[in-house]
Design an enzyme around this catalytic site. Structure first.
Site, PDB file in Angstrom:
ATOM      1  N   ARG A 237       0.853  -1.184   0.000  1.00  0.00           N
ATOM      2  CA  ARG A 237       0.000   0.000   0.000  1.00  0.00           C
ATOM      3  C   ARG A 237       0.891   1.236   0.000  1.00  0.00           C
ATOM      4  NH1 ARG A 237      -3.222  -2.702  -1.738  1.00  0.00           N
ATOM      5  NH2 ARG A 237      -5.312  -3.234  -1.011  1.00  0.00           N
ATOM      6  N   GLU A 266      -2.025   7.493  -5.348  1.00  0.00           N
ATOM      7  CA  GLU A 266      -2.295   6.803  -6.625  1.00  0.00           C
ATOM      8  C   GLU A 266      -3.721   6.955  -7.142  1.00  0.00           C
ATOM      9  OE1 GLU A 266      -1.364   2.752  -5.290  1.00  0.00           O
ATOM     10  OE2 GLU A 266      -3.447   2.220  -5.629  1.00  0.00           O
TER      11      GLU A 266
HETATM   12  P1  NAI Z   1      -1.858 -11.309   4.915  1.00  0.00           P
HETATM   13  O1  NAI Z   1      -2.900 -10.808   5.861  1.00  0.00           O
HETATM   14  O2  NAI Z   1      -1.885 -12.742   4.525  1.00  0.00           O
HETATM   15  O3  NAI Z   1      -0.385 -10.990   5.500  1.00  0.00           O
HETATM   16  C1  NAI Z   1      -0.019  -9.768   6.054  1.00  0.00           C
HETATM   17  C2  NAI Z   1       0.994 -10.065   7.146  1.00  0.00           C
HETATM   18  O4  NAI Z   1       1.530  -8.831   7.616  1.00  0.00           O
HETATM   19  C3  NAI Z   1       0.407 -10.792   8.359  1.00  0.00           C
HETATM   20  O5  NAI Z   1       1.080 -12.013   8.578  1.00  0.00           O
HETATM   21  C4  NAI Z   1       0.598  -9.817   9.501  1.00  0.00           C
HETATM   22  O6  NAI Z   1       0.894 -10.455  10.729  1.00  0.00           O
HETATM   23  C5  NAI Z   1       1.771  -9.008   8.997  1.00  0.00           C
HETATM   24  N1  NAI Z   1       1.950  -7.731   9.678  1.00  0.00           N
HETATM   25  C6  NAI Z   1       1.001  -6.924  10.219  1.00  0.00           C
HETATM   26  N2  NAI Z   1       1.577  -5.856  10.789  1.00  0.00           N
HETATM   27  C7  NAI Z   1       2.921  -6.008  10.618  1.00  0.00           C
HETATM   28  C8  NAI Z   1       4.045  -5.223  10.989  1.00  0.00           C
HETATM   29  N3  NAI Z   1       3.907  -4.081  11.663  1.00  0.00           N
HETATM   30  N4  NAI Z   1       5.264  -5.663  10.643  1.00  0.00           N
HETATM   31  C9  NAI Z   1       5.424  -6.818   9.956  1.00  0.00           C
HETATM   32  N5  NAI Z   1       4.385  -7.593   9.582  1.00  0.00           N
HETATM   33  C10 NAI Z   1       3.145  -7.189   9.902  1.00  0.00           C
HETATM   34  O7  NAI Z   1      -1.971 -10.367   3.659  1.00  0.00           O
HETATM   35  P2  NAI Z   1      -1.426 -10.650   2.178  1.00  0.00           P
HETATM   36  O8  NAI Z   1      -2.505 -11.309   1.404  1.00  0.00           O
HETATM   37  O9  NAI Z   1      -0.089 -11.271   2.262  1.00  0.00           O
HETATM   38  O10 NAI Z   1      -1.298  -9.160   1.614  1.00  0.00           O
HETATM   39  C11 NAI Z   1      -0.288  -8.277   2.056  1.00  0.00           C
HETATM   40  C12 NAI Z   1      -0.576  -6.913   1.476  1.00  0.00           C
HETATM   41  O11 NAI Z   1      -0.417  -6.946   0.055  1.00  0.00           O
HETATM   42  C13 NAI Z   1      -2.035  -6.449   1.650  1.00  0.00           C
HETATM   43  O12 NAI Z   1      -2.228  -5.847   2.900  1.00  0.00           O
HETATM   44  C14 NAI Z   1      -2.205  -5.480   0.538  1.00  0.00           C
HETATM   45  O13 NAI Z   1      -1.884  -4.197   1.028  1.00  0.00           O
HETATM   46  C15 NAI Z   1      -1.187  -5.895  -0.501  1.00  0.00           C
HETATM   47  N6  NAI Z   1      -1.785  -6.317  -1.776  1.00  0.00           N
HETATM   48  C16 NAI Z   1      -1.374  -5.683  -2.921  1.00  0.00           C
HETATM   49  C17 NAI Z   1      -1.887  -6.044  -4.157  1.00  0.00           C
HETATM   50  C18 NAI Z   1      -1.427  -5.377  -5.434  1.00  0.00           C
HETATM   51  O14 NAI Z   1      -2.017  -5.602  -6.493  1.00  0.00           O
HETATM   52  N7  NAI Z   1      -0.362  -4.591  -5.400  1.00  0.00           N
HETATM   53  C19 NAI Z   1      -2.925  -7.085  -4.267  1.00  0.00           C
HETATM   54  C20 NAI Z   1      -3.244  -7.727  -3.018  1.00  0.00           C
HETATM   55  C21 NAI Z   1      -2.706  -7.330  -1.810  1.00  0.00           C
END
Ligand code: NAI
Length: 338
Positions: A237, A266
């Site tokens: 993000r 964006e």
């Molecule tokens: P997820 O929920 O499976 O994993 C996110 C991880 O981040 C969790 O394990 C959580 O514990 C961890 N986390 C939370 N706060 C943290 C911190 N302060 N420091 C380190 N780790 C922390 O989510 P997923 O599916 O892996 O997605 C990650 C991100 O990818 C989403 O939040 C979204 O912003 C982004 N995304 C981007 C896309 C794109 O097209 N560019 C598409 C889909 C998601």
């Protein structure tokens, strides 16, 4: 039985192609290529559900207008749900669903693709050779093998990215408050604290969500703690990174390269064709001038597999709601009932 009618907003040809395949003979679909907002909600007639995306604005007024016209469900075809007023949906009895996960590989692979492009200047070589310039001057890259990459956020996407990096024979550091230690041990990922990530990583890849406490995780103060010449990848993000501080770091050489699929401002530009128009965002314009910065337009999710998964989850949920069946597990934000 008649097919439930669904109004899709802000669609692009690739969305329509995918939904046509999955919804054919099952839903009565109506595509609108503009984003939904309150004063446009009147276009929806005799419609059971609205299918919305990230730039639609489903505030209380919009939801009220949809409800007055008989809409009983909003199916978001994305994971994020900041575009909808969930309290208003609850008050109005509108069911809301989303697609929490589509293809973690799509995003992880895009992050790695951006890194490879940046470190080997593939984008510059491609343009050069199309112009019959076969010189290699200025194209010296670096090996990824042996480098240390810090993966911040080891959830679905971060884990995929970390595993790919391991495949490149990199040392992979992972940081996540909810880290899966079994997964890390199985894949040779070293779980560590954030300070070690800043201090030891040659490359840092962000895969954590945006929360108030993670906003501007990458800012002047944290950039100063990173290794000189670090490469920063953000496919998560935009607001995880303070862009002005990033630019300051690029200018001094503290930051050696940047891959951005997301950008904090964006909404104004991404997903739209602005070619031929003035780019009225000085920060974005400046970023695009740096040879060591690669920007893509929030396209990391955009693979056939991810689009198909998004369409399948969305269509199954609309049919389930219309037929009074249970929604897919983990997809309901508001369950309004029959
Ligand atoms: P997820 O929920 O499976 O994993 C996110 C991880 O981040 C969790 O394990 C959580 O514990 C961890 N986390 C939370 N706060 C943290 C911190 N302060 N420091 C380190 N780790 C922390 O989510 P997923 O599916 O892996 O997605 C990650 C991100 O990818 C989403 O939040 C979204 O912003 C982004 N995304 C981007 C896309 C794109 O097209 N560019 C598409 C889909 C998601």
């Amino acid at each position: 039985m008649s097919q439930p009618r669904v109004a899709f907003f802000d669609t692009k040809p690739y969305d329509e192609e995918c939904f046509d395949r999955v919804a054919a003979g099952r839903l009565d679909v109506n595509y609108f290529r503009f984003a939904l907002k309150a004063d446009l909600a009147g276009v929806v007639k005799d419609t059971f559900a609205v299918c919305a995306f990230v730039h639609d604005r489903l505030d209380r007024a919009c939801l009220q207008s949809l409800h007055d016209q008989g809409v009983r469900m909003v199916a978001l075809r994305c994971a994020g749900f900041n575009a909808i007023d969930l309290e208003a949906s609850r008050d109005l009895g509108i069911t809301v669903t989303r697609v929490p996960a589509y293809s973690p590989s799509a995003v992880a692979e895009h992050a790695v693709a951006m890194l490879l492009t940046l470190v080997r200047s593939t984008h510059r070589a491609y343009n050069r050779i199309r112009d019959h310039n076969f010189s290699l001057a200025g194209l010296v890259g670096v090996d990824l093998a042996g480098k240390t990459v810090g993966v911040i956020g080891c959830g679905k996407i971060g884990q995929k990215a970390a595993q790919i990096f391991r495949g490149f024979e990199m040392r992979v550091l992972g940081h996540d408050p909810n880290a899966n230690t079994k997964w890390a041990a199985a894949h040779g990922i070293e779980l560590t604290d954030i300070e070690t990530i800043w201090r030891e990583s040659d490359i840092i890849s962000l895969h954590l969500p945006l929360f108030p406490e993670t906003e501007y995780l990458v800012r002047a103060e944290t950039i100063a703690r990173m290794k000189r010449g670090v490469i920063v990848i953000n496919t998560s993000r935009g607001k995880l990174v303070k862009t002005d501080d990033l630019i300051a770091g690029i200018r001094t050489g503290q930051i050696g390269g940047v891959c951005l699929d997301v950008y904090e401002e964006e909404d104004e530009y991404f997903y739209r064709d602005h070619s031929g128009l003035i780019l009225d965002d000085a920060t974005l314009a400046l970023l695009l001038t740096f040879p060591n910065v690669l920007v893509t337009s929030h396209q990391a999710f955009l693979t056939r597999e991810a689009l198909l998964q998004i369409a399948t989850t969305t269509v199954e949920n609309i049919l389930a709601a219309a037929e009074g069946r249970a929604l897919l597990p983990g997809t309901a934000l508001v369950e309004a009932g029959p």
